[in-house]
Design a protein around this motif. Structure first.
Motif, PDB file in Angstrom:
ATOM      1  N   VAL A 359       0.939  -1.310   0.006  1.00 29.65           N
ATOM      2  CA  VAL A 359       0.140   0.141  -0.005  1.00 29.65           C
ATOM      3  C   VAL A 359       0.990   1.327   0.091  1.00 29.65           C
ATOM      4  O   VAL A 359       0.600   2.227  -0.964  1.00 29.65           O
ATOM      5  CB  VAL A 359      -0.944   0.116   1.290  1.00 29.65           C
ATOM      6  CG1 VAL A 359      -1.512   1.329   1.413  1.00 29.65           C
ATOM      7  CG2 VAL A 359      -2.121  -1.002   0.883  1.00 29.65           C
ATOM      8  N   PRO A 360       1.847   1.391   0.828  1.00 30.79           N
ATOM      9  CA  PRO A 360       2.764   2.711   0.901  1.00 30.79           C
ATOM     10  C   PRO A 360       3.215   2.956  -0.439  1.00 30.79           C
ATOM     11  O   PRO A 360       3.552   3.731  -0.888  1.00 30.79           O
ATOM     12  CB  PRO A 360       3.774   2.572   2.146  1.00 30.79           C
ATOM     13  CG  PRO A 360       3.194   1.377   2.952  1.00 30.79           C
ATOM     14  CD  PRO A 360       1.930   0.598   2.007  1.00 30.79           C
ATOM     15  N   VAL A 361       4.020   1.718  -1.069  1.00 28.42           N
ATOM     16  CA  VAL A 361       4.680   1.665  -2.033  1.00 28.42           C
ATOM     17  C   VAL A 361       3.875   2.107  -3.353  1.00 28.42           C
ATOM     18  O   VAL A 361       4.070   3.011  -4.066  1.00 28.42           O
ATOM     19  CB  VAL A 361       5.447   0.148  -2.723  1.00 28.42           C
ATOM     20  CG1 VAL A 361       5.973   0.248  -3.965  1.00 28.42           C
ATOM     21  CG2 VAL A 361       6.529  -0.013  -1.599  1.00 28.42           C
ATOM     22  N   ALA A 364       3.098   5.878  -2.854  1.00 27.64           N
ATOM     23  CA  ALA A 364       4.351   6.416  -3.387  1.00 27.64           C
ATOM     24  C   ALA A 364       4.442   6.576  -4.907  1.00 27.64           C
ATOM     25  O   ALA A 364       4.780   7.481  -5.485  1.00 27.64           O
ATOM     26  CB  ALA A 364       5.521   5.945  -2.856  1.00 27.64           C
ATOM     27  N   ILE A 365       4.394   5.391  -5.498  1.00 25.08           N
ATOM     28  CA  ILE A 365       4.250   5.372  -6.947  1.00 25.08           C
ATOM     29  C   ILE A 365       3.577   6.254  -7.672  1.00 25.08           C
ATOM     30  O   ILE A 365       3.694   7.031  -8.544  1.00 25.08           O
ATOM     31  CB  ILE A 365       4.246   3.866  -7.319  1.00 25.08           C
ATOM     32  CG1 ILE A 365       5.623   3.079  -7.048  1.00 25.08           C
ATOM     33  CG2 ILE A 365       3.995   3.721  -9.112  1.00 25.08           C
ATOM     34  CD1 ILE A 365       5.483   1.503  -7.426  1.00 25.08           C
ATOM     35  N   SER A 366       2.068   6.181  -7.262  1.00 24.48           N
ATOM     36  CA  SER A 366       1.025   7.015  -7.637  1.00 24.48           C
ATOM     37  C   SER A 366       1.410   8.368  -7.373  1.00 24.48           C
ATOM     38  O   SER A 366       1.169   9.373  -8.521  1.00 24.48           O
ATOM     39  CB  SER A 366      -0.293   6.392  -7.319  1.00 24.48           C
ATOM     40  OG  SER A 366      -0.225   6.680  -5.749  1.00 24.48           O
ATOM     41  N   GLY A 367       1.811   8.629  -6.378  1.00 24.77           N
ATOM     42  CA  GLY A 367       2.058   9.955  -5.959  1.00 24.77           C
ATOM     43  C   GLY A 367       3.154  10.744  -6.956  1.00 24.77           C
ATOM     44  O   GLY A 367       3.212  11.652  -7.563  1.00 24.77           O
ATOM     45  N   ILE A 368       4.467   9.873  -7.202  1.00 21.35           N
ATOM     46  CA  ILE A 368       5.362  10.202  -8.070  1.00 21.35           C
ATOM     47  C   ILE A 368       4.947  10.475  -9.582  1.00 21.35           C
ATOM     48  O   ILE A 368       5.284  11.374 -10.359  1.00 21.35           O
ATOM     49  CB  ILE A 368       6.664   9.075  -8.171  1.00 21.35           C
ATOM     50  CG1 ILE A 368       7.318   9.293  -6.657  1.00 21.35           C
ATOM     51  CG2 ILE A 368       7.461   9.315  -9.207  1.00 21.35           C
ATOM     52  CD1 ILE A 368       8.211   8.217  -6.532  1.00 21.35           C
ATOM     53  N   THR A 369       4.122   9.446  -9.682  1.00 23.05           N
ATOM     54  CA  THR A 369       3.238   9.444 -11.412  1.00 23.05           C
ATOM     55  C   THR A 369       2.602  10.563 -11.341  1.00 23.05           C
ATOM     56  O   THR A 369       2.968  11.086 -12.499  1.00 23.05           O
ATOM     57  CB  THR A 369       2.452   8.098 -11.644  1.00 23.05           C
ATOM     58  OG1 THR A 369       3.204   7.145 -10.883  1.00 23.05           O
ATOM     59  CG2 THR A 369       2.303   7.967 -12.894  1.00 23.05           C
ATOM     60  N   TYR A 370       1.987  10.916 -10.602  1.00 23.24           N
ATOM     61  CA  TYR A 370       0.971  12.270 -10.408  1.00 23.24           C
ATOM     62  C   TYR A 370       1.888  13.381 -10.771  1.00 23.24           C
ATOM     63  O   TYR A 370       1.813  14.185 -11.836  1.00 23.24           O
ATOM     64  CB  TYR A 370       0.136  12.296  -9.222  1.00 23.24           C
ATOM     65  CG  TYR A 370      -0.455  13.507  -9.259  1.00 23.24           C
ATOM     66  CD1 TYR A 370      -1.655  13.748 -10.081  1.00 23.24           C
ATOM     67  CD2 TYR A 370      -0.168  14.626  -8.473  1.00 23.24           C
ATOM     68  CE1 TYR A 370      -2.442  15.051  -9.848  1.00 23.24           C
ATOM     69  CE2 TYR A 370      -1.050  16.037  -8.496  1.00 23.24           C
ATOM     70  CZ  TYR A 370      -2.043  15.911  -9.210  1.00 23.24           C
ATOM     71  OH  TYR A 370      -2.953  17.015  -8.960  1.00 23.24           O
ATOM     72  N   VAL A 371       3.216  13.475  -9.961  1.00 23.89           N
ATOM     73  CA  VAL A 371       4.011  14.811 -10.180  1.00 23.89           C
ATOM     74  C   VAL A 371       4.750  14.791 -11.304  1.00 23.89           C
ATOM     75  O   VAL A 371       4.855  15.721 -12.110  1.00 23.89           O
ATOM     76  CB  VAL A 371       4.971  14.488  -9.199  1.00 23.89           C
ATOM     77  CG1 VAL A 371       6.223  15.458  -9.045  1.00 23.89           C
ATOM     78  CG2 VAL A 371       4.467  14.793  -7.716  1.00 23.89           C
TER      79      VAL A 371
END
Ligand code: NAG
Ligand code: NAG
Ligand code: NAG
Ligand code: NAG
Ligand code: NAG
Ligand code: NAG
Length: 389
Positions: A359-361, A364-371
């Motif tokens: 879940v955290p990973v 994190a991945i979706s956050g980075i992708t979004y950015v």
């Protein structure tokens, strides 16, 4: 997909189901033995060696002896009336180790903490004169060797019942009963229970006294280890695993070991709520009890150069009303050859870890992708003013 994996594993276990072939005999070659004599000789034949196991009750003191020898080795027992007098191997064993419960100790738990204490009275009860009966056995089947023994202890002040079960299965699995210890083709599962012992002290508890032998140098010591497992799925609430290894097991993994959980049970029906603590004492050097099967077995060896140590296993927790509260204590251990089995991480734990880490990973991945997407969009926007400099 999962079903197919499971099916494959199942088929594999059918094909390779037995890690050793088991041949068990009751009192082999004994002319005068009757139902009151029990010595079981188990040969566990593997791919490149044979484990010879002796489960002996003929001398009153329950004894398990392991001898490891080459594949083609055999052993013959010479009897003197109903006692084993000599163990003849076709070739001398590569390694041997043994354990015997020679005494049960009644002790006053004057500190009410479950432990034995030198300052409180103790009373050793020698098991030499226990009369043992074989109440159930499975010895003809080549897939399992099992005996149940019922022992009656009696002296002037005390009576009590000791029940034992020894079980060897030729594959690795968790035991059916709590604490679900792991048994393998190289190790025997042993249950001991002390039932309806009468007490002579005010706050009596009972402890088992073990004599442990191995064909290591007398100057060495048995190795005590306590491991913590991350998973208490098989033994709820108990994370510790205690192992006693012979010196050879510590360095090369082809020695002997005893493995158990620091837990015992106060009712025949083992449940989490009937569980209580088991403690192990320090080890001390000692001698092989005289006139015992151990003594007979190790007669061929230089007895001054064998490692012999003893220890106690005691039971209970503060405020549990001592032994008389239930008049019942049962405890299990495995005794075997090789390296002690480790519990695998179960599917349940894997899922928990996967979710916990996943879940955290994922976040994190979706956050980075979004950015990244945002930046990309920003960069690709028609540039209107930047060239105007
Ligand atoms: C064991 O016996 C078999 C046949 O009797 C023989 O082929 C084999 O070489 C022997 N193995 C050893 C280690 O002696
Ligand atoms: C049992 O012992 C043999 C060696 O004698 C070893 O190869 C095997 O891995 C051991 N099995 C287990 C389950 O410990
Ligand atoms: C122990 O004593 C209890 C109560 O007296 C009795 O019900 C039980 O059957 C006894 N257990 C054994 C194994 O004799
Ligand atoms: C345990 O045995 C003692 C006698 O030795 C008896 O007084 C006591 O009631 C028994 N306890 C239980 C729970 O059966
Ligand atoms: C047992 O308890 C009785 C009465 O409480 C006491 O007189 C006696 O000294 C105690 N015995 C021991 C060994 O503690
Ligand atoms: C260890 O053995 C020595 C000598 O036999 C003895 O004096 C001592 O009390 C023993 N210690 C324990 C904890 O049994």
């Amino acid at each position: 997909m999962h079903l197919r994996t499971l099916l494959f594993a199942f088929l594999l276990s059918l094909v390779y189901g037995q890690d050793r072939q088991i041949i068990a005999k009751l009192n082999p070659d004994c002319q005068n033995c009757d139902v009151t004599n029990t010595l079981v000789y188990v040969e566990a034949i593997g791919s490149h060696d044979t484990i010879h196991q002796i489960w002996d009750f003929t001398g009153g003191m329950p004894t398990v002896i392991f001898a490891i020898a080459s594949l083609n080795s055999s052993m013959q027992i010479i009897w003197r009336d109903t006692q084993p007098a000599k163990f003849n191997f076709s070739e001398s064993p590569l390694y041997s180790f043994a354990a015997s419960i020679d005494q049960v100790y009644e002790y006053e738990d004057c500190k009410n903490n479950g432990h034995m204490n030198e300052i409180c009275p103790t009373r050793p009860l020698s098991l030499r004169n226990v009369s043992w009966n074989l109440t159930n056995s499975l010895l003809t089947d080549k897939k399992e060797a099992m005996i149940r023994m019922h022992g009656f202890y009696k002296d002037r002040e005390t009576t009590g019942i000791i029940n034992m079960k020894l079980d060897l299965l030729p594959f690795e699995d968790y035991a059916v009963d709590l604490p679900h210890l792991i048994h393998t083709a190289n190790s025997t599962l042993i249950d001991v229970s002390l039932v309806n012992f009468t007490t002579t002290l005010n706050s009596s508890r009972f402890a088992l006294h073990f004599v442990m032998v191995s064909t290591d140098a007398a100057t060495e010591i048995m190795d005590y280890t306590m491991r913590k497992s991350l998973d208490d799925e098989h033994t709820p609430g108990v994370f510790e695993i205690i192992e006693i290894k012979t010196p050879k097991c510590r360095v090369s993994q082809d020695g002997g070991f005893m493995q158990f959980r620091p837990v015992c049970y106060t009712e025949a029906e083992r449940t989490v709520s009937s569980s209580t603590n088991a403690y192990i004492s320090n080890f001390n050097r000692t001698r092989i009890p005289g006139r015992s099967t151990l003594w007979m077995f190790y007669r061929e060896y230089d007895r001054d150069n064998l490692l012999v140590q003893d220890m106690f296993i005691s039971f209970g927790i503060p405020g549990d009303g001592y032994y008389k509260q239930h008049n019942y204590t049962s405890w299990s251990f495995t005794y075997g050859y090789g390296s002690p089995p480790m519990e695998g991480v179960s599917l349940f734990v894997i899922i928990i870890i996967a979710v916990g880490l996943g879940v955290p990973v994922l976040l994190a991945i979706s956050g980075i992708t979004y950015v990244l997407i945002r930046r990309q969009k920003y960069r690709n926007r028609p540039v209107q003013f930047s060239d105007e400099e």
